[in-house]
Design a protein around this motif. Structure first.
Motif, PDB file in Angstrom:
ATOM      1  N   LEU A  11       0.849  -1.193   0.000  1.00 47.53           N
ATOM      2  CA  LEU A  11       0.000   0.000   0.000  1.00 47.53           C
ATOM      3  C   LEU A  11       0.891   1.252   0.000  1.00 47.53           C
ATOM      4  CD1 LEU A  11      -2.734  -1.138   2.548  1.00 47.53           C
ATOM      5  CD2 LEU A  11      -2.600  -1.537   0.076  1.00 47.53           C
ATOM      6  N   THR A  12       1.358   1.601  -1.176  1.00 47.64           N
ATOM      7  CA  THR A  12       2.273   2.735  -1.304  1.00 47.64           C
ATOM      8  C   THR A  12       1.607   4.032  -0.860  1.00 47.64           C
ATOM      9  OG1 THR A  12       3.205   1.633  -3.227  1.00 47.64           O
ATOM     10  CG2 THR A  12       3.812   3.923  -2.893  1.00 47.64           C
ATOM     11  N   GLY A  13       2.311   4.794  -0.059  1.00 43.80           N
ATOM     12  CA  GLY A  13       1.799   6.063   0.426  1.00 43.80           C
ATOM     13  C   GLY A  13       1.543   6.069   1.921  1.00 43.80           C
ATOM     14  N   GLY A  14       1.439   4.878   2.520  1.00 40.17           N
ATOM     15  CA  GLY A  14       1.260   4.797   3.960  1.00 40.17           C
ATOM     16  C   GLY A  14      -0.196   4.823   4.376  1.00 40.17           C
ATOM     17  N   ALA A  15      -0.805   3.659   4.444  1.00 37.91           N
ATOM     18  CA  ALA A  15      -2.232   3.575   4.778  1.00 37.91           C
ATOM     19  C   ALA A  15      -2.462   3.786   6.271  1.00 37.91           C
ATOM     20  CB  ALA A  15      -2.785   2.219   4.362  1.00 37.91           C
ATOM     21  N   ALA A  16      -3.547   4.478   6.605  1.00 41.15           N
ATOM     22  CA  ALA A  16      -3.946   4.640   8.009  1.00 41.15           C
ATOM     23  C   ALA A  16      -4.378   3.298   8.583  1.00 41.15           C
ATOM     24  CB  ALA A  16      -5.084   5.646   8.111  1.00 41.15           C
ATOM     25  N   GLU A  17      -4.372   3.207   9.902  1.00 40.42           N
ATOM     26  CA  GLU A  17      -4.703   1.947  10.573  1.00 40.42           C
ATOM     27  C   GLU A  17      -6.181   1.825  10.935  1.00 40.42           C
ATOM     28  OE1 GLU A  17      -3.219   2.216  14.966  1.00 40.42           O
ATOM     29  OE2 GLU A  17      -2.249   3.852  13.851  1.00 40.42           O
ATOM     30  N   PHE A  18      -6.982   2.847  10.678  1.00 36.38           N
ATOM     31  CA  PHE A  18      -8.351   2.889  11.191  1.00 36.38           C
ATOM     32  C   PHE A  18      -9.209   1.701  10.759  1.00 36.38           C
ATOM     33  CE2 PHE A  18      -7.900   7.629  11.867  1.00 36.38           C
ATOM     34  CZ  PHE A  18      -8.117   7.579  13.239  1.00 36.38           C
ATOM     35  N   ALA A  19      -9.028   1.192   9.546  1.00 37.43           N
ATOM     36  CA  ALA A  19      -9.885   0.097   9.078  1.00 37.43           C
ATOM     37  C   ALA A  19      -9.827  -1.083  10.026  1.00 37.43           C
ATOM     38  CB  ALA A  19      -9.486  -0.338   7.677  1.00 37.43           C
ATOM     39  N   GLY A  20      -8.646  -1.332  10.594  1.00 37.15           N
ATOM     40  CA  GLY A  20      -8.484  -2.471  11.494  1.00 37.15           C
ATOM     41  C   GLY A  20      -8.300  -2.112  12.940  1.00 37.15           C
ATOM     42  N   ASN A  21      -8.488  -0.826  13.295  1.00 36.18           N
ATOM     43  CA  ASN A  21      -8.248  -0.452  14.697  1.00 36.18           C
ATOM     44  C   ASN A  21      -8.950   0.851  15.050  1.00 36.18           C
ATOM     45  OD1 ASN A  21      -7.296  -0.230  17.279  1.00 36.18           O
ATOM     46  ND2 ASN A  21      -5.155   0.108  16.721  1.00 36.18           N
ATOM     47  N   LEU A  22     -10.106   0.719  15.660  1.00 35.98           N
ATOM     48  CA  LEU A  22     -10.827   1.871  16.226  1.00 35.98           C
ATOM     49  C   LEU A  22     -10.950   1.742  17.746  1.00 35.98           C
ATOM     50  CD1 LEU A  22     -13.869   2.461  13.784  1.00 35.98           C
ATOM     51  CD2 LEU A  22     -11.705   3.701  13.874  1.00 35.98           C
ATOM     52  N   THR A  23     -10.011   1.045  18.360  1.00 40.81           N
ATOM     53  CA  THR A  23     -10.169   0.706  19.779  1.00 40.81           C
ATOM     54  C   THR A  23     -10.257   1.930  20.682  1.00 40.81           C
ATOM     55  OG1 THR A  23      -7.760   0.438  19.886  1.00 40.81           O
ATOM     56  CG2 THR A  23      -9.072  -1.551  19.609  1.00 40.81           C
ATOM     57  N   ASN A  24      -9.579   3.009  20.330  1.00 37.93           N
ATOM     58  CA  ASN A  24      -9.587   4.202  21.194  1.00 37.93           C
ATOM     59  C   ASN A  24     -10.115   5.415  20.446  1.00 37.93           C
ATOM     60  OD1 ASN A  24      -7.394   4.217  19.517  1.00 37.93           O
ATOM     61  ND2 ASN A  24      -5.881   4.757  21.084  1.00 37.93           N
TER      62      ASN A  24
ATOM     63  N   LEU B 188     -18.170  10.949  13.879  1.00 35.33           N
ATOM     64  CA  LEU B 188     -18.302   9.628  14.495  1.00 35.33           C
ATOM     65  C   LEU B 188     -19.468   8.794  13.960  1.00 35.33           C
ATOM     66  CD1 LEU B 188     -17.371  10.357  18.222  1.00 35.33           C
ATOM     67  CD2 LEU B 188     -15.910   9.632  16.326  1.00 35.33           C
ATOM     68  N   PRO B 189     -20.594   9.381  13.552  1.00 34.05           N
ATOM     69  CA  PRO B 189     -21.671   8.529  13.033  1.00 34.05           C
ATOM     70  C   PRO B 189     -21.276   7.702  11.822  1.00 34.05           C
ATOM     71  CG  PRO B 189     -22.522  10.703  13.570  1.00 34.05           C
ATOM     72  CD  PRO B 189     -21.032  10.792  13.683  1.00 34.05           C
ATOM     73  N   SER B 190     -20.246   8.127  11.091  1.00 36.87           N
ATOM     74  CA  SER B 190     -19.822   7.369   9.909  1.00 36.87           C
ATOM     75  C   SER B 190     -18.635   6.453  10.208  1.00 36.87           C
ATOM     76  CB  SER B 190     -19.439   8.316   8.774  1.00 36.87           C
ATOM     77  OG  SER B 190     -18.329   9.116   9.143  1.00 36.87           O
ATOM     78  N   MET B 191     -18.328   6.296  11.504  1.00 37.40           N
ATOM     79  CA  MET B 191     -17.203   5.440  11.892  1.00 37.40           C
ATOM     80  C   MET B 191     -17.704   4.431  12.922  1.00 37.40           C
ATOM     81  SD  MET B 191     -14.112   8.269  12.069  1.00 37.40           S
ATOM     82  CE  MET B 191     -12.804   7.045  12.006  1.00 37.40           C
ATOM     83  N   THR B 192     -18.380   3.411  12.447  1.00 39.91           N
ATOM     84  CA  THR B 192     -19.014   2.426  13.323  1.00 39.91           C
ATOM     85  C   THR B 192     -18.033   1.322  13.674  1.00 39.91           C
ATOM     86  OG1 THR B 192     -21.076   2.833  12.136  1.00 39.91           O
ATOM     87  CG2 THR B 192     -20.981   0.891  13.574  1.00 39.91           C
ATOM     88  N   PRO B 193     -17.727   1.116  14.962  1.00 41.69           N
ATOM     89  CA  PRO B 193     -16.842   0.012  15.346  1.00 41.69           C
ATOM     90  C   PRO B 193     -17.563  -1.333  15.230  1.00 41.69           C
ATOM     91  CG  PRO B 193     -16.925   1.731  17.045  1.00 41.69           C
ATOM     92  CD  PRO B 193     -18.070   1.970  16.111  1.00 41.69           C
ATOM     93  N   THR B 194     -16.830  -2.332  14.769  1.00 39.18           N
ATOM     94  CA  THR B 194     -17.350  -3.693  14.730  1.00 39.18           C
ATOM     95  C   THR B 194     -17.069  -4.381  16.070  1.00 39.18           C
ATOM     96  OG1 THR B 194     -15.277  -4.591  13.872  1.00 39.18           O
ATOM     97  CG2 THR B 194     -16.894  -3.814  12.254  1.00 39.18           C
ATOM     98  N   GLN B 195     -17.356  -5.646  16.141  1.00 37.54           N
ATOM     99  CA  GLN B 195     -17.143  -6.408  17.375  1.00 37.54           C
ATOM    100  C   GLN B 195     -15.706  -6.307  17.866  1.00 37.54           C
ATOM    101  OE1 GLN B 195     -18.103 -10.556  16.954  1.00 37.54           O
ATOM    102  NE2 GLN B 195     -17.243 -11.123  18.936  1.00 37.54           N
ATOM    103  N   ASN B 196     -14.762  -6.361  16.944  1.00 34.22           N
ATOM    104  CA  ASN B 196     -13.342  -6.288  17.308  1.00 34.22           C
ATOM    105  C   ASN B 196     -12.749  -4.910  17.038  1.00 34.22           C
ATOM    106  OD1 ASN B 196     -12.444  -9.073  18.190  1.00 34.22           O
ATOM    107  ND2 ASN B 196     -13.463  -9.574  16.254  1.00 34.22           N
TER     108      ASN B 196
ATOM    109  N   CYS C  65     -12.995  -2.858  14.488  1.00 32.43           N
ATOM    110  CA  CYS C  65     -12.597  -2.476  13.141  1.00 32.43           C
ATOM    111  C   CYS C  65     -13.624  -1.458  12.634  1.00 32.43           C
ATOM    112  CB  CYS C  65     -12.543  -3.702  12.233  1.00 32.43           C
ATOM    113  SG  CYS C  65     -11.356  -4.949  12.803  1.00 32.43           S
ATOM    114  N   TRP C  66     -13.349  -0.838  11.520  1.00 32.73           N
ATOM    115  CA  TRP C  66     -14.218   0.218  11.002  1.00 32.73           C
ATOM    116  C   TRP C  66     -15.170  -0.390   9.977  1.00 32.73           C
ATOM    117  CZ3 TRP C  66     -11.983   5.269   8.354  1.00 32.73           C
ATOM    118  CH2 TRP C  66     -13.048   6.135   8.043  1.00 32.73           C
ATOM    119  N   LEU C  67     -16.426  -0.497  10.360  1.00 32.51           N
ATOM    120  CA  LEU C  67     -17.421  -1.168   9.532  1.00 32.51           C
ATOM    121  C   LEU C  67     -17.489  -0.578   8.137  1.00 32.51           C
ATOM    122  CD1 LEU C  67     -19.761  -3.213   9.263  1.00 32.51           C
ATOM    123  CD2 LEU C  67     -21.297  -1.397  10.092  1.00 32.51           C
ATOM    124  N   GLU C  68     -17.564   0.740   8.040  1.00 34.55           N
ATOM    125  CA  GLU C  68     -17.729   1.402   6.743  1.00 34.55           C
ATOM    126  C   GLU C  68     -16.464   1.367   5.893  1.00 34.55           C
ATOM    127  OE1 GLU C  68     -20.756   3.089   9.565  1.00 34.55           O
ATOM    128  OE2 GLU C  68     -18.586   2.755   9.650  1.00 34.55           O
ATOM    129  N   ALA C  69     -15.356   0.909   6.461  1.00 37.10           N
ATOM    130  CA  ALA C  69     -14.088   0.815   5.725  1.00 37.10           C
ATOM    131  C   ALA C  69     -13.672  -0.646   5.568  1.00 37.10           C
ATOM    132  CB  ALA C  69     -13.004   1.606   6.443  1.00 37.10           C
TER     133      ALA C  69
END
Length: 463
Positions: free
Chosen positions: A63-76, A90-98, A100-104
Motif C-alpha cells: 500500500l504505497t503512500g502509507g495507509a492509516a490503521e483505522f480500518a483495522g483499529n478503532l479501539t480508542n 463519528l456517526p460514519s465510523m461504526t466500530p465492529t465487534q473487534n 474495526c471500522w465497519l464502513e471501511a
C-alpha cells in the motif's frame, strides 16, 4: 509444437516452446543496478525441508503512500476524537465487534478473522529512523533492511532459492509456467525487485501481468483478424509472422530481442489463464482494480505451482494512500474495495483447497491520528499488517497487539503506539523489516536476520 503431459491438477493446456526462446522474464521491470554488495550465500542458512514442506506461494500487496490503521483499529476512537485538532464524524465510523471500522471494510475483516483466515497485527511500529519520508521508508520496507541501494525482498528470495538449488533454470521441454516464478502486477518499478549487486538469471526476473490483463491481453498484438491474414500461401506467412521476422532482423541479440520472442508465449499463456472459469460460488467485486489484480494473481498461483511470489502495487502515484486531505471518504471507500477483494480471493483460495498460499498487506508507515485542517492525516509510525491464509505453515493468531494514544505535544503528532510502550507489560510490536524476515523464513531461510538488520520473523506466526 508438441504438448507436454498435463498434470491432473493443472487446468491450463501447457505447451512446450522452441528451444532458444529462453526464460520469460522482463528485465525492464527492474530498477537500475545500485551500488551494493552481492549476497554472501555461504552465510545464508537454507533448509530445503522447510521450503518443500511449506510449498509456499505468496501475494504481496503493498500500500504505497502509507495507509492509516483505522480500518483495522478503532479501539480508542473516542479518546482520539477528544484529542484531535478537529472532531471526527463519528456517526460514519461504526466500530465492529473487534473494533474495526465497519464502513471501511470492517465486515470483511471480521469474516476473515472469524473463519481463521486472517491475522491482524496492530502494532507494526516504526522506531528506526523516524523520518516518515516516502522515499526512504518505502525503499527500506521493500528492501527489508535499512541499507540503501541494496537488493529487494523478492530479488533476495529468487537469488537464494536459485543459489541453493531450490529453483532451476527451465529447459525448452519444461511447461511454460516454470519460466515465471516471480510475477509483478505493478506498472511502476518497485524496490521489491531492486537488484543491488545481484546478477539474476533472466528467468528469475519478474514477468508483468498488469491490472488490465484480465480484460485485454497486454501481450497480444491485436484482436483484429488482419493480424493473422496469410500473405504468402506457400509459406503461410501472416502479418504476425512478418512482424516477428522484422523484429529479429532489426534488434540485436539480447534483452530487447528476447522480449520480442517471449511476447507470443506470454500472450498465449495469458489467454489460457483468463479462460479458466472461477469455481462455483466464487465471485470478485466488479469495478474494483484490487479485485481484478487479485483474481488474476490467484488464478496464476492456483494453476501454476511454479510461481512463488506475485506482487501487487497500489493504484497510481503514491498509491492513493497518502491521505493528507479529504481522507475519510476516500480512505474508507478504498479500504472497503481492498478488503472485499481480499475476501473474494480467500473464498477463491478455499474453494481450490489451497492452504499453501499466503497474502501479506502492508506499506511503508502508518498515519498520525490527528484530523488536520485539511480533513486528513499526516505521516505516522504505526500501521496494521494483514496476513492472510498460509494455513499449512502459519498459526492462526487472530488480532495481535494493543495500542495506546500518544502525543508529542505537536498538533499533528497524535498517534497510536504499542500499549505500555517502553514499560513493563509492553505490547508486542515489530519493525517493518520483520515482514521480510518472515517471508524469508517461509521460503526456508533459517537465519533471515542477517538480511534484515537483525530483525526476526514476526513472533509466533510461523508454525
Amino acid at each position: 509444437m508438441k504438448k507436454n503431459i498435463q498434470r491432473p491438477e493443472e487446468h491450463i493446456d501447457r505447451r512446450t516452446f522452441m528451444k532458444g526462446l529462453g526464460a520469460l522474464g522482463l528485465s525492464s521491470v527492474f530498477p537500475s543496478t545500485l551500488s551494493a554488495a552481492a549476497l554472501d550465500y555461504d552465510q545464508i542458512q537454507f533448509d530445503p525441508n522447510i521450503y518443500n514442506d511449506n510449498n509456499a506461494q505468496t501475494i504481496i500487496v503493498y500500500l504505497t503512500g502509507g495507509a492509516a490503521e483505522f480500518a483495522g483499529n478503532l479501539t480508542n476512537l473516542d479518546e482520539i476524537n477528544s484529542a484531535s485538532q478537529n472532531p471526527y464524524p463519528l456517526p460514519s465510523m461504526t466500530p465492529t465487534q473487534n473494533n474495526c471500522w465497519l464502513e471501511a471494510g470492517g465486515d470483511s475483516i471480521e469474516k476473515l478473522l472469524a473463519n481463521g483466515d486472517m491475522n491482524l497485527f496492530r502494532t507494526c511500529f516504526r522506531t528506526f529512523d523516524d523520518s516518515r519520508s516516502h522515499g526512504v521508508c518505502s525503499s527500506q520496507a521493500q528492501y527489508g533492511q535499512a541499507t540503501q541501494g541494496t537488493s529487494g525482498i523478492v530479488t533476495n528470495i529468487a537469488s537464494i532459492l536459485y543459489n541453493k538449488g531450490a529453483v532451476t533454470e527451465p529447459t525448452a521441454n519444461d511447461e511454460i509456467g516454470k519460466n515465471f516464478p516471480f510475477v509483478s502486477m505493478e506498472s511502476t518499478i518497485s524496490p521489491l525487485y531492486a537488484k543491488g549487486g545481484i546478477d539474476l538469471p533472466s528467468f528469475l526476473e519478474p514477468v508483468i501481468f498488469d491490472s488490465k490483463s484480465a480484460i485485454k491481453n497486454p501481450y497480444a498484438r491485436s484482436s483484429s483478424p488482419l493480424i493473422n491474414r496469410i500473405l504468402n500461401t506457400q509459406t503461410e506467412e501472416t502479418i504476425d509472422n512478418l512482424l516477428d521476422t522484422q523484429a529479429t532482423q532489426t534488434n540485436t541479440p539480447g534483452t530487447i530481442q528476447d522480449n520480442f520472442d517471449k511476447r507470443a508465449i506470454l500472450a498465449q499463456y495469458t489467454d489460457e489463464l483468463n479462460a479458466i472459469p472461477l469455481p462455483e460460488g466464487v465471485s470478485y467485486p466488479a469495478h474494483n482494480e484490487y479485485a481484478d489484480k487479485l483474481q488474476l494473481a490467484m488464478k496464476l498461483l492456483i494453476h501454476n505451482a511454479h510461481t512463488k511470489v506475485v506482487t501487487i502495487g497500489a493504484i497510481g502515484g503514491l498509491g492513493g494512500w497518502d491521505d493528507h486531505q479529504n481522507a475519510l471518504a476516500q480512505y474508507s471507500n478504498r479500504m472497503k474495495q481492498l478488503l472485499s477483494a481480499l475476501d473474494a480471493a480467500v473464498t477463491h483460495m478455499n474453494a481450490a483447497a489451497r492452504t499453501n498460499i499466503n497474502i501479506v498487506v502492508f506499506g511503508e508507515f502508518g498515519r498520525n491520528l490527528n484530523y488536520n485542517n485539511a480533513a486528513g492525516w499526516d505521516h505516522g509510525n504505526n500501521q496494521n499488517v494483514y496476513w492472510i491464509g498460509g494455513k499449512d505453515y502459519m498459526n492462526q493468531m487472530g488480532i495481535v497487539g494493543e495500542t495506546e494514544l500518544y502525543t508529542t505535544g505537536e498538533p499533528d503528532r497524535l498517534y497510536n503506539r504499542p500499549k505500555n510502550f517502553g514499560q513493563e507489560g509492553e505490547s508486542y510490536h515489530f519493525q517493518v523489516f520483520s515482514i521480510a524476515a518472515t517471508l524469508y523464513n517461509i521460503y526456508g531461510i533459517t537465519n533471515p536476520e542477517i538480511l534484515t538488520d537483525n530483525n526476526m520473523p514476526i513472533d509466533g506466526l510461523l508454525s
